[in-house]
Design an enzyme around this catalytic site. Structure first.
Site: not given
Ligand code: GLN
Length: 534
Positions: A382, A507, A509
């Protein structure tokens, strides 16, 4: 017939109610029962999405896009089932529902009160989860500790459930702490007695008491708890600390947790199938002197709960390997102050997890540059992937000052930005959340890791790789290894001539399970293990 197990906590918070619920779920499922687990959180936030990881730990995202408590992650990993938004309820949601109904006039002139309106809403949530899942047993964990003002409506609701579904269809499990006094040389049951006294004052009596303890419970202490808390001495279960989380179900099976619950429900006990978990624990406990040193580069250093599922997924990936995981916390702000060399040079792999905001961002970008240039295996999740794109843009594609518009909305090259229709978003619940399809580029390394060309992974973010820069980055060698099926969103990137360099917008995970490690984590861990051997 639907049955319900209610798990409450006494004496201290963070006693492992979530693990107790998960363990019981696993043991019942291993006997062929259909089980679901839900969490009731007594806080007023509608969901934990707006809470700081310092306060609340990670936000676990379900397949259907709910932002929930990290205990849902334990539930999914232990019962190996995807849960939904209905498996999590907060006081914020309950009050929102009741107040909306009141404004619509649904209560037909009644005075709206905690009892029965709030308690009814809680009960409806519990019964709905059981019905949706057609569950033989629904395990309900009540967050907080008995005695907290805010958990009272939940305790009242689970008390009423006894009358609603019948005494034989409910089981109350109380998880407490038995301290050991070194000066006296004794274990103490008084805090547990008080906690149970508190429960009895509101009409609840535990059927089982699970005692977290650092030592074995003596016969004497068992008898004392039995006498003062009015339960069978056999229904006092000792829960000692163990080295590996997944040993707990085996230990709890030995101590008869599930057998006691089934007895309460008058369901015939049967032999559980715990072969896979036994095999896994055997593997974990095998002597593996070699360690794969994985650096977790983040801003919440040593707050394991903030990255719980990431750490679990790395652990799962290590199970199948001939070396074990050594997690190394690396502060991205320390990298900003001191550079990468002394902090990253002994690592075998670097993981940059998700996150929000600009603190420590340049440190993450420097860590990624170090991995790219020194062939250190890298996995970016992310925000970690977004940083990898920024790093590539700045240092390989020559886009000086490239950034994410989350960090600097005036930067000359916003290689990560909001989509045009995303302006004016509010903070809570407004991100791209939950499972989305991703089509894998069959020429990529990712294709070799995933068994299928179309995958579903869970998201929680607002910003996306900016399509205006895609062609320029690709020309310089950034491989777009996964996109949304309409090709509008970049979901995965990688670098070809590198031992392992993958970033994913989602994600992974959240979908890793102990018996089924996630392919990206397995691939990353195996590459880090190879790097160690070089
Ligand atoms: N801050 C980034 C976004 O909003 C990544 C979010 C995250 O890593 N969960 O796109």
């Amino acid at each position: 017939m639907a049955r319900f197990v209610f798990i409450t906590g006494g004496v201290l918070s963070s006693l492992g109610k979530g693990i107790t619920a998960s363990t019981l779920g696993m043991l019942l499922k291993a006997r062929g029962l259909n089980v679901t687990i839900m969490k009731c959180d007594p806080y007023l936030n509608v969901d934990p999405g707006t809470m700081s990881p310092y306060q609340h730990g990670e936000v676990f995202v379900t397949e259907d896009g709910a932002e929930t408590d990290l205990d849902l992650g334990h539930y999914e990993r232990f019962i190996d089932t995807n849960l939904t938004r209905y498996n999590s309820v907060t006081t914020g949601q309950v009050y929102s529902t009741v107040i909306s109904k009141e404004r619509r006039g649904d209560y037909l002139g009644a005075t709206v009160q905690v009892i029965p309106h709030i308690t009814n809403c809680i009960k409806e949530n519990i019964v709905r989860v059981s019905a949706i899942n057609d569950a033989d047993v629904t395990i309900v964990e009540v967050g907080g500790t008995v005695g907290d003002i805010e958990s009272l409506p939940y305790l009242e609701a689970i008390r009423q459930m006894r009358g609603d579904v019948g005494r034989d269809n409910v089981c109350y499990v109380h998880v407490t702490y038995i301290p050991y006094s070194k000066t006296i040389g004794e274990m103490k049951s008084k805090p547990t007695q008080h906690s149970v006294k508190e429960m009895r004052a509101i009409g609840l009596a535990p059927d089982l008491i699970v005692c977290r303890t650092t030592r074995s419970l003596t016969r004497e202490i068992r008898n004392k708890i039995s006498l003062f808390c009015d339960i069978d001495a056999d229904s006092v279960i000792e829960a000692r600390d163990v080295d590996c989380l997944y040993e707990i179900p085996l230990e709890m099976e030995r101590l008869g947790l599930a057998t006691l619950v089934l007895k309460r429900f008058a369901i015939a006990d049967s032999q559980p199938d715990l072969e896979q978990i036994k095999q896994l624990v055997k593997n974990v406990k095998a002597n593996k002197p070699d360690k794969v040193r994985i650096g977790l580069v983040g801003k919440y250093i040593k707050i394991a709960d903030a990255y719980l599922s990431v750490i679990e997924a790395l652990t799962h990936a290590s199970f199948a390997c001939d070396a074990s995981l050594e997690l190394v916390w690396v502060s991205s702000e320390q990298i900003e102050r001191e550079g990468c060399e002394g902090l990253l040079d002994t690592l075998h792999g670097v993981l940059v997890p998700g996150g929000f905001g600009d603190r420590g961002i340049e440190g993450k970008i420097s860590a990624i540059k170090y991995c790219r240039e020194n062939n250190v295996p890298f996995l970016g999740i992310c925000l970690g992937m977004q940083c990898a794109v920024i790093e590539f843009a700045r240092h390989v594609a020559g886009l000086e000052g490239a950034n994410s518009s989350e960090i600097d909305d005036k930067c000359p090259h916003p290689v990560v930005s909001l989509l045009p229709d995303q302006s004016g978003v509010v903070k809570g619940g407004s991100m791209r959340l939950g499972a989305y399809p991703c089509r894998i580029n069959m020429e990529s390394r990712a294709a070799g890791l995933y068994a299928s060309p179309l995958i579903y992974e869970r998201h929680r973010h607002r910003y996306e790789v900016n399509n205006e820069y895609r062609a320029r980055l690709a020309r310089k060698g950034l491989v777009i290894s996964g996109t949304s099926p309409d090709e509008q969103l970049v979901e995965m990137v990688e670098i070809a001539d590198h031992p392992f360099f993958i970033g994913c917008q989602f994600h992974p995970e959240f979908k890793s399970r102990p018996i089924r490690p996630h392919p990206l984590f397995s691939g990353f861990f195996a590459a880090a293990n190879d790097f160690r051997k070089k």
